[in-house]
Design a protein around this motif. Structure first.
Motif, PDB file in Angstrom:
ATOM      1  N   ALA A 149      20.500  11.899  38.493  1.00 50.77           N
ATOM      2  CA  ALA A 149      19.657  11.412  39.832  1.00 50.77           C
ATOM      3  C   ALA A 149      20.466  10.146  40.238  1.00 50.77           C
ATOM      4  O   ALA A 149      20.283   9.723  41.417  1.00 50.77           O
ATOM      5  CB  ALA A 149      18.280  11.101  39.146  1.00 50.77           C
ATOM      6  N   ASP A 150      21.245   9.563  39.506  1.00 57.60           N
ATOM      7  CA  ASP A 150      22.301   8.350  39.995  1.00 57.60           C
ATOM      8  C   ASP A 150      23.152   8.962  41.055  1.00 57.60           C
ATOM      9  O   ASP A 150      23.845   7.965  41.594  1.00 57.60           O
ATOM     10  CB  ASP A 150      22.776   7.647  38.977  1.00 57.60           C
ATOM     11  N   PRO A 164      24.781  10.282  44.318  1.00 56.86           N
ATOM     12  CA  PRO A 164      24.107  10.680  45.730  1.00 56.86           C
ATOM     13  C   PRO A 164      24.305  12.097  45.885  1.00 56.86           C
ATOM     14  O   PRO A 164      23.551  12.761  46.730  1.00 56.86           O
ATOM     15  CB  PRO A 164      24.737   9.321  46.565  1.00 56.86           C
ATOM     16  N   TYR A 187      24.136  14.939  44.117  1.00 56.71           N
ATOM     17  CA  TYR A 187      23.298  15.529  43.646  1.00 56.71           C
ATOM     18  C   TYR A 187      22.012  15.363  44.039  1.00 56.71           C
ATOM     19  O   TYR A 187      21.003  16.281  44.602  1.00 56.71           O
ATOM     20  CB  TYR A 187      22.964  15.273  42.052  1.00 56.71           C
ATOM     21  N   ARG A 188      21.579  13.892  44.569  1.00 60.71           N
ATOM     22  CA  ARG A 188      20.265  13.891  45.163  1.00 60.71           C
ATOM     23  C   ARG A 188      20.162  14.768  46.430  1.00 60.71           C
ATOM     24  O   ARG A 188      19.197  14.924  46.637  1.00 60.71           O
ATOM     25  CB  ARG A 188      20.364  12.273  45.394  1.00 60.71           C
ATOM     26  N   ALA A 216      17.731  17.582  47.176  1.00 61.04           N
ATOM     27  CA  ALA A 216      16.430  17.481  48.325  1.00 61.04           C
ATOM     28  C   ALA A 216      16.623  18.730  49.252  1.00 61.04           C
ATOM     29  O   ALA A 216      15.658  19.241  49.624  1.00 61.04           O
ATOM     30  CB  ALA A 216      17.034  16.111  49.113  1.00 61.04           C
ATOM     31  N   PRO A 274      13.089  15.111  44.587  1.00 63.59           N
ATOM     32  CA  PRO A 274      13.809  14.290  44.027  1.00 63.59           C
ATOM     33  C   PRO A 274      14.409  14.861  42.699  1.00 63.59           C
ATOM     34  O   PRO A 274      13.273  15.790  42.134  1.00 63.59           O
ATOM     35  CB  PRO A 274      13.216  12.705  43.479  1.00 63.59           C
ATOM     36  N   VAL A 275      15.547  14.551  42.136  1.00 62.31           N
ATOM     37  CA  VAL A 275      15.900  15.170  40.749  1.00 62.31           C
ATOM     38  C   VAL A 275      14.943  14.639  39.747  1.00 62.31           C
ATOM     39  O   VAL A 275      14.648  13.530  39.563  1.00 62.31           O
ATOM     40  CB  VAL A 275      17.236  14.206  40.557  1.00 62.31           C
ATOM     41  N   ASP A 276      14.650  15.575  39.007  1.00 60.58           N
ATOM     42  CA  ASP A 276      14.066  15.669  37.773  1.00 60.58           C
ATOM     43  C   ASP A 276      14.136  16.616  36.797  1.00 60.58           C
ATOM     44  O   ASP A 276      14.846  17.357  37.157  1.00 60.58           O
ATOM     45  CB  ASP A 276      12.352  15.258  37.678  1.00 60.58           C
TER      46      ASP A 276
END
Ligand code: HEC
Ligand code: HEC
Length: 334
Positions: A154-155, A157, A159-160, A164, A170-172
């Motif tokens: 998630a940190d 960008p 991947y974020r 999306a 968001p990433v979970d």
């Protein structure tokens, strides 16, 4: 049991069903899957084509699969152990975990794993969705390991933005697992020569390979290695006719198989029957990685699972047949 074998030798064991009945009587461990496979005709079926899944999700899953941030200690990607250029495994008896120590069991192939009806050697994951494992996290720190992995992804960008786009959220942990599972569902290896044969092109196997397939059925390998993955659809005891573990020595926890999941003494030494797809390129074999070659594995199967000694010719034919089970990945043979 010896008498049963005599009987089998006399009557030729032409029908795998005959042997199946015998094995039920001998071990009482057969699952209903066997009866089902029996009732729908020929028990081996060709692999389906690679499914067309959401390309953005598949792409994300591929990236995660190759990313070392997916391991508990940030050092090993899924692909380090499940190498697509080595049949979906890594050629080692037991892969080193993050701490460099060998894992308790041999690394199985990820190819076609989505079609196994239980996952892991002891079948402890009931669904493909449920299995995503972080190789170097032990049972006690699994949850923390996942929290750390999700945070790392998630940190990032890139991947974020990717999540999306592919998932609109968001990433979970759920979407990370979903992307990995989606990608792995595309890891099928259709169009082995044997599958081409099963689909009706009888010229795709040589006469010897066809005889090998016949022996595979007659000796009863097919009683356990069956279904779309030629395995992967039941649990069986390793050591039906002789005590594999006593002969090998130094029994460890992982050798107890299914017992480690259920605690039921009847489940001692029960393992998922592995798929034989691509088996010619996934040495070494068995949950303990103890068989270095296909020949050694087939010898052990005859001795421990069938209680029989084949002629050298029959064994060679069966190995030739097993070599026709190598499929194709991205258009090329594995
Ligand atoms: C350090 C080596 C290693 C790494 C890294 C690793 N695996 Fe595995 N994988 C294994 C071993 C060993 C098993 C068998 C474990 C068992 O049966 O208890 C396994 C089992 C599996 C299975 C089940 C296959 C079957 O037929 O039962 C799948 C699917 C899988 N891994 C996918 C993954 C994914 C996805 C990742 C990355 C998140 C990953 N693995 C990372 C070693 C590894
Ligand atoms: C009674 C059920 C049974 C029968 C019959 C049987 N197998 Fe197996 N086979 C298994 C099980 C269970 C394993 C996994 C053992 C382990 O590693 O703990 C296995 C493993 C294998 C492996 C190693 C695969 C891998 O990836 O590690 C090969 C190769 C194999 N069998 C081939 C055969 C052949 C060829 C025959 C017939 C001569 C045969 N088997 C008969 C149950 C059976």
């Amino acid at each position: 049991m010896f008498e049963e074998n005599e009987h089998c030798a006399r009557e030729g064991c032409a029908l795998p069903t005959r042997l199946q009945v015998r094995i039920v009587a001998a071990t009482l461990v057969l699952l209903p899957a066997l009866a089902l496979a029996q009732s729908i005709g020929g028990p081996l079926t060709p692999l389906p084509p690679v499914p067309a899944l959401d390309p953005a999700q598949v792409q994300l899953g591929r990236k995660l699969f190759n990313d070392p941030r997916l391991s508990a200690d940030n050092r090993q990607s899924c692909a380090d152990c499940h190498r697509l250029d080595r049949g979906g495994a890594d050629g080692q008896a037991r892969s080193p975990g993050g701490d460099g120590q060998p894992l308790p069991v041999n690394t199985p192939s990820v190819f076609n794993a989505s079609l196994n009806f239980l996952q892991f050697w002891d079948g402890r994951a009931q669904s493909f969705e449920g299995l995503v494992h972080l190789a170097s996290a032990d049972a006690t720190d699994k949850e923390n390991a996942w929290v750390a992995v999700v945070q790392r992804i998630a940190d990032d960008p890139a991947y974020r933005a990717g999540f999306a786009e592919a998932y609109g959220q968001p990433v979970d942990a759920n979407v990370i697992k979903d992307a990995l599972v989606t990608y792995q569902r595309t890891l099928l290896t259709p169009d082995s020569r044997f599958d081409t044969y099963l689909k009706g092109d009888t010229s795709s196997l040589s006469l010897e390979e066809k005889h090998g397939y016949q022996r595979f059925q007659e000796y009863g390998c097919i009683a356990c290695h069956q279904g779309v993955n030629i395995g992967g659809n039941m649990l069986q005891k390793f050591g039906v006719f002789d005590d594999y573990f006593a002969n090998r020595g130094s029994v460890v926890e992982a050798d107890r198989g299914r017992y480690n999941v259920t605690g039921d003494p009847q489940d001692l030494y029960l393992f998922k029957v592995p798929s034989l797809r691509n088996v010619a390129v996934t040495a070494p074999y068995f949950h303990d990685g103890s068989a270095p070659t296909l020949e050694a594995a087939v010898d052990a199967m005859f001795h421990y699972q069938l209680g029989r000694t084949p002629s050298d010719d029959d064994k060679a034919l069966i190995i030739k047949f097993l070599q026709t089970l190598t499929g194709r990945w991205e258009g090329r043979p594995l």
